[in-house]
Design a protein around this motif. Sequence first.
Motif, PDB file in Angstrom:
ATOM      1  N   THR A 191      28.306  28.718  41.497  1.00  0.00           N
ATOM      2  CA  THR A 191      27.300  27.432  41.414  1.00  0.00           C
ATOM      3  C   THR A 191      26.999  27.609  39.873  1.00  0.00           C
ATOM      4  O   THR A 191      27.034  26.961  39.054  1.00  0.00           O
TER       5      THR A 191
ATOM      6  N   GLY B 121      33.530  29.033  44.881  1.00  0.00           N
ATOM      7  CA  GLY B 121      32.231  28.783  45.398  1.00  0.00           C
ATOM      8  C   GLY B 121      31.173  28.878  44.259  1.00  0.00           C
ATOM      9  O   GLY B 121      30.102  28.643  44.627  1.00  0.00           O
TER      10      GLY B 121
ATOM     11  N   LEU C  80      33.533  22.766  50.894  1.00  0.00           N
ATOM     12  CA  LEU C  80      33.423  23.789  50.058  1.00  0.00           C
ATOM     13  C   LEU C  80      33.461  25.191  50.924  1.00  0.00           C
ATOM     14  O   LEU C  80      34.545  26.105  50.691  1.00  0.00           O
TER      15      LEU C  80
ATOM     16  N   SER D 125      30.408  22.736  44.060  1.00  0.00           N
ATOM     17  CA  SER D 125      28.791  23.563  44.194  1.00  0.00           C
ATOM     18  C   SER D 125      28.105  22.876  43.078  1.00  0.00           C
ATOM     19  O   SER D 125      26.975  23.030  43.263  1.00  0.00           O
TER      20      SER D 125
END
Lengths: 339, 279
Positions: free
Chosen positions: A264, A262, A315, A289
């Motif tokens: 980013t 996850g 996601l 992401s």
Amino acid sequence: MQSAGRQSVVDVALQGRAVMAGETISRAKVAGRLRLNDAIFHHVTRGAAAGVLIILGGVMISLVSGALPALQAFGFNFLIEERWNPVTEKFGALAPIYGTLVTSFIAMLIAVPVGLLIAVFLTELCPMWLRRPIGIAIELLAGIPSIIYGIWGLFVFAPFLQQTLQPFLIATFGNIPVLSSLFAGPPYGIGMLTAALILAIMVLPFITSISRDVFESVPPVLKEAAYGVGCTTWEVVWHVVMPYTRVGVIGGVMLGLGRALGETMAVTFVIGNAHRVSASLIAPGTTISATIANEFTEAVGDLYTSALIALGLILFGITFIVLAAARYMLLQLERRVGN
Amino acid sequence: MSLYDNRRRRNKIAMTLSLLATVFGAGWLVLILSVLLWEGFSGLSLAVFTEMTPPPGADGGLLNPLVGSLILTILAVIIGTPIGILAGTYMAEYGRHTKLTTIVRFINDILLSAPSIVIGLFIYEIMVAPMGHFSGLAGAVALAVIVIPVVLRTTEDMLLLVPDQLREAATALGLPRVNVIRHVCYRAAKAGMVTGVLLAIARISGETAPLLFTSLNNQFWSTNLNAPMSSLPVVIFQFALSPYKDWQKLAWTGALIITLTVLALSIIARILAASRKTP
């Protein structure tokens, strides 16, 4: 012992003073009020706990409803379509999904062994006086925001890779059949490999600190017994510490994976944001992401926005499964260890 | 004899590897921090704290993103902390063995490591889209959603550490649960709960992803919660990716400020947590 007007509870109880009717009534009143307070507080706290469920439900519902237009328009093809074209409004999530999985996989491939070895060093080899400072440093580093890693990756690491590691990889593996396709193309600096390496550096403190914690949970008696029968340090680690702590180590690795999937900001800076599936690790790619972060505010049209939210849903689905599986495995293993 | 040599050799190799791994890992982190300190401090000046973000090519500072981050963080803590503490209280006190607690604990662990960008999307869907514009308030709520699981987790853990004898003693005096919790349990677990809040602040002060499409960014001075609001991480993101040297410099300085803030908060949290054990 006692002074008038300042009797302790014990004094009252011991003397068994007669209680007046009025006192009983006012006492009942007070008790009633307290009970009411208690009930209110009970329900408020329960409401707050249920609020957590509502948040999760809200996340899911809002993502699904936001993603619905795109999912209706593209159906299952959304998952296996590589094209991502905002102009013709044709969207497919294959490239971001591929990028997410590949970068996280490479990151874990590096971070897990290194993290575990560091944890072994910290618990078995490191001199006592050095353990605490290093341990604290690792925990502090685990808390550093990912944007710091991203900005460093962009300005320092990517140019460095462009000049050193990538030309080296291309030159070394360029003539070997399978590996050459992994390292094909010019050295851009940014790309999947760079993103994966930064992810690895980022989750390293995370995995190290959890593994160190679980390694330290091994009862010293077990280790002493193993040393006592003549085991080497490595044998103690491999045959005693690792089996004993498997639960926690797997949990830590899964949590690290969830974080890598996850992540980013660290990735967005260096991935290159190119919507294509390329076998080459040094080619620019994208992750879910990074795509959302790069394109969401600039997305025009409902379908474009919806496609990005659908990416978010995917996601969330992937990380949810990874994290839930981690918890489930922990529970299973805990139960087995418990027996 | 050869078996013994073999084992010894294997041990030697493994131990050398673990030493190398430590040097390798520590090396990267030292490298990153030293670049950050070098680049950040060379751009640090009073102007950073007193001037607005500049247009490209001009001098300026980071005053509006600093204030924006401060407002967003404070608001997020005000919204998120009570919910987290109350929910943690339920799980540790009233409903220790209920089904709800088991489920919430499971869900909370997932929310704790859920990708923050998804939370940004969630808040976009429920606040930004209906309101029709980006706003500081949406950013604060997004951060609050990240605060809740952290505070909840530490609150529950810290309350569970309070010995049951204390609760029993207080209950034996005739105190109802609410007073036992407020006057005995909270007091005993106070340092740990404050630690949780500090960790939550440390966590959100560097969060960028959930702010990108909730509070967005603002070039100008604005404390209006109903309008887009500047924040340090988003400005760093924007400035670092820009081609302008001045902006990149400011991005490094901003990154340094965030890192030092996070480190300071974590260190204070550690000291607090340590002080809990000593008395």
